[in-house]
Write an enzyme that holds these catalytic residues in place. Structure first.
Site, PDB file in Angstrom:
ATOM      1  N   GLY A   1      14.102   4.662  -3.480  1.00  0.00           N
ATOM      2  CA  GLY A   1      12.866   5.222  -2.937  1.00  0.00           C
ATOM      3  C   GLY A   1      13.137   6.125  -1.768  1.00  0.00           C
ATOM      4  N   GLN A   2      12.174   6.216  -0.875  1.00  0.00           N
ATOM      5  CA  GLN A   2      12.310   7.171   0.234  1.00  0.00           C
ATOM      6  C   GLN A   2      13.472   6.831   1.148  1.00  0.00           C
ATOM      7  OE1 GLN A   2      10.317   4.678  -0.031  1.00  0.00           O
ATOM      8  NE2 GLN A   2       8.749   4.585   1.544  1.00  0.00           N
TER       9      GLN A   2
END
Ligand code: G3D
Length: 173
Positions: A63-64
């Site tokens: 993810g981020q």
């Protein structure tokens, strides 16, 4: 999972917020079984053999948090982006929308088709694909092919079909 990427096989990047279900669905596709997952530390990669003629190498880049300097390296040969969202988590949709927008702003992803997987459709009161599509602002992406499909990584529902559609998007792009 080992590094089984093959240069002849289209490369697909799997992304999404933590807990969207990326590891679960990739493990399900690779082994046909649910395996215990832990937060993605490195990048997982696996080759999906969808049918006799169709294989995709899928990189789960997380993810981020994985947007560290070297993650862009993986975008070089990326033929499609698969963005996984937890369709039962309304609260994090704005965050998912922002991350998706940022990722799609990458120069290397210009024109690369997008598949959104509205995961966890087995959960009661999960959002419809129409709702997820609106929340993620998908209609604003007019300069690339995109598609959204519902799935459940936990139950294995919709996954094969979704990745066959990814392959079709790659061929059309
Ligand atoms: P990530 O790799 O995107 O971070 P994971 O996400 O694959 O680790 O999944 C996060 C949690 O969501 C896990 O639960 C996992 O079992 C669950 N999950 C993944 N896919 C589905 C799905 O389709 N339906 C449901 N109901 N749950 C799903 P835990 O409890 O281990 O944190």
């Amino acid at each position: 999972m080992g590094q089984s990427g093959s240069s002849a096989c289209p490369q697909v990047i799997l992304m999404g917020l933590d807990s969207a279900g990326k590891s679960t669905l990739l493990a399900r596709m690779l082994t046909g079984q649910v395996v215990t997952t832990s937060p993605t530390i490195g990048f997982n990669v696996g080759t999906l053999n969808l049918d006799k003629k169709t294989s995709l190498t899928v990189w789960d880049v997380g993810g981020q948090k994985s947007m560290r300097p070297n993650w862009r390296y993986y975008l070089d040969d990326c033929k499609a982006l698969v963005f996984v969202v937890d369709s039962s988590d309304r609260e994090r949709m704005p965050e998912a929308q922002k991350v998706l927008k940022k990722v799609l702003g990458e120069e290397k992803l210009r024109g690369v088709p997008l598949m959104v997987l509205a995961n966890k459709k087995d959960v009661a009161k999960s959002m419809t694909i129409r709702e997820v599509s609106t929340q993620l602002d998908l209609p604003s992406y007019k300069d690339r092919l995109w598609e959204i499909q519902a799935c459940s990584g936990l139950e294995g529902l919709g996954l094969h079909q979704a990745f066959m559609s990814v392959n079709k998007l790659i061929k059309r792009s």
